[in-house]
Design an enzyme around this catalytic site. Structure first.
Site, short mmCIF file in Angstrom:
data_model
loop_
_atom_site.label_atom_id
_atom_site.label_comp_id
_atom_site.label_asym_id
_atom_site.label_seq_id
_atom_site.Cartn_x
_atom_site.Cartn_y
_atom_site.Cartn_z
N GLU A 77 -1.97 -3.10 1.26
CA GLU A 77 -0.86 -3.41 0.36
C GLU A 77 -0.53 -4.90 0.40
O GLU A 77 -1.02 -5.64 1.26
CB GLU A 77 0.37 -2.60 0.74
CG GLU A 77 0.84 -2.84 2.16
CD GLU A 77 2.35 -2.86 2.29
OE1 GLU A 77 2.97 -3.65 1.57
OE2 GLU A 77 2.88 -2.09 3.12
N LYS B 66 9.21 4.14 8.39
CA LYS B 66 10.00 3.06 8.97
C LYS B 66 11.21 3.63 9.71
O LYS B 66 11.90 4.53 9.22
CB LYS B 66 10.44 2.07 7.89
CG LYS B 66 9.27 1.35 7.22
CD LYS B 66 9.77 0.33 6.20
CE LYS B 66 8.61 -0.44 5.58
NZ LYS B 66 7.84 0.35 4.61
#
EC number: 4.2.1.70
Length: 313
Positions: free
Chosen positions: A34, A168
């Site tokens: 990414e 996360k």
């Protein structure tokens, strides 16, 4: 039912770097990477150094790296040195998810791709394995805000394996795992029975599924897609012990960062960059070092999975 776009139509939007195109045509392993972490996750020049280092790790582990972004309205699969530099330094580069892709492409803009949009572009290019730092999920307080990452929806519908250090730790990990279960997405931890929490190896949640080796993970991917089970796989790769920040310590920093964010009234796509940046401040830079270490660790694991998957044919 809407028909799928033809290869010719897709080709009119995609720019495959020659090395990536050759690897895909020959059935060699390719790993998507990414770009949001480059343009919005780290300061310059650390972002460029990290990106180049991660690409080299993918090569060292037997695969071809394909960093993904949107530049000048083109879906870039693999970046040149100049394109990587532009992505790392141009303040006009926007963070874009799948909802933003048609606008950014149509208007000829620059975009750094999130997990969701990277997955979508990787799938269009024929790439099955993608390495990132951490995956998005259900935000804390989502019962009030309905803030749920598009990453989860993309995992449910796009045939790509995402290798990350879990979701996360600023998110609600328990609810994220519940959503993944509802969507039929295998959440698998590599080599551990507990699901990781990005900066920390332990989250307090048992892993729904476990594999011990990249070869086992590759076999899971092949069987899943051979059976016609549409959608991706989340392969959680715990951060190396030498780089982790204990979960108890991280929770103190996260609680403080969330309170600071609430005081500022931030919402939507501004929340994650703010929280990650604030946590860097609160940890005195340790969280950034951990972030870099886990991205490198995930790149190696993803390359190994991609290489094993390519061997399965």
């Amino acid at each position: 039912m809407t028909s799928k776009p033809s290869n010719d139509r897709l080709h009119s939007y995609l720019d495959l770097q020659p090395e990536v195109a050759a690897a895909l045509s020959q059935g060699r392993p390719v790993v998507a990477l990414e770009s949001t972490i480059i343009s919005h996750g780290m300061p310059y020049p650390q972002n460029v150094e990290m990106a180049r280092g991660v690409e080299q790790i993918v090569r060292d582990n037997g695969a071809v790296p394909a960093t993904i972004a949107v530049l000048g309205g083109r879906l870039k699969v693999g970046l040149s040195a100049d394109e990587l530099e532009l992505l790392a330094t141009d303040k006009a580069v926007q963070k874009i998810s799948t909802r933003d892709l048609p606008v950014t492409v149509a208007l000829g803009g620059h975009g750094a791709t999130t997990v969701a949009s990277t997955m979508r572009i990787a799938a269009l290019a024929g790439i099955r394995v993608f390495a990132t730092g951490g995956t998005g999920g259900v935000h804390r307080g989502a019962g009030e805000t309905m803030d749920i990452s598009a990453d989860l929806l993309e995992l449910a519908r796009t045939d790509v394996c995402v290798v990350s250090a879990g979701v996360k730790s600023i998110l609600d990990i328990g609810l994220t795992l519940e959503v993944l279960e509802t969507q039929g997405v295998p959440a698998i931890t590599l080599g551990a029975d507990e699901f990781p929490a990005f900066y920390s190896r332990r989250s307090g949640f048992s892993s729904p599924l476990t594999v011990q080796t990249p070869a086992e993970a590759a076999r899971v991917l092949k069987v899943k897609w051979d059976l016609g089970l549409t959608g991706g796989v989340l392969l959680a790769n715990p951060v190396p012990e030498t780089a982790e920040i204990p979960a108890e310590e991280m929770e103190t920093h996260i609680t403080r960062a969330l309170a600071d964010m609430a005081a500022l009234g931030l919402s939507g796509k501004d929340t994650t960059p703010y929280l990650l940046g604030r946590i860097v401040e609160l940890t005195g830079g340790r969280s950034l070092e951990t972030n870099i270490a886990l991205v490198r660790h995930n790149a190696a694991a993803a390359a190994q999975v991609a290489a094993e998957y390519a061997r399965l044919g």
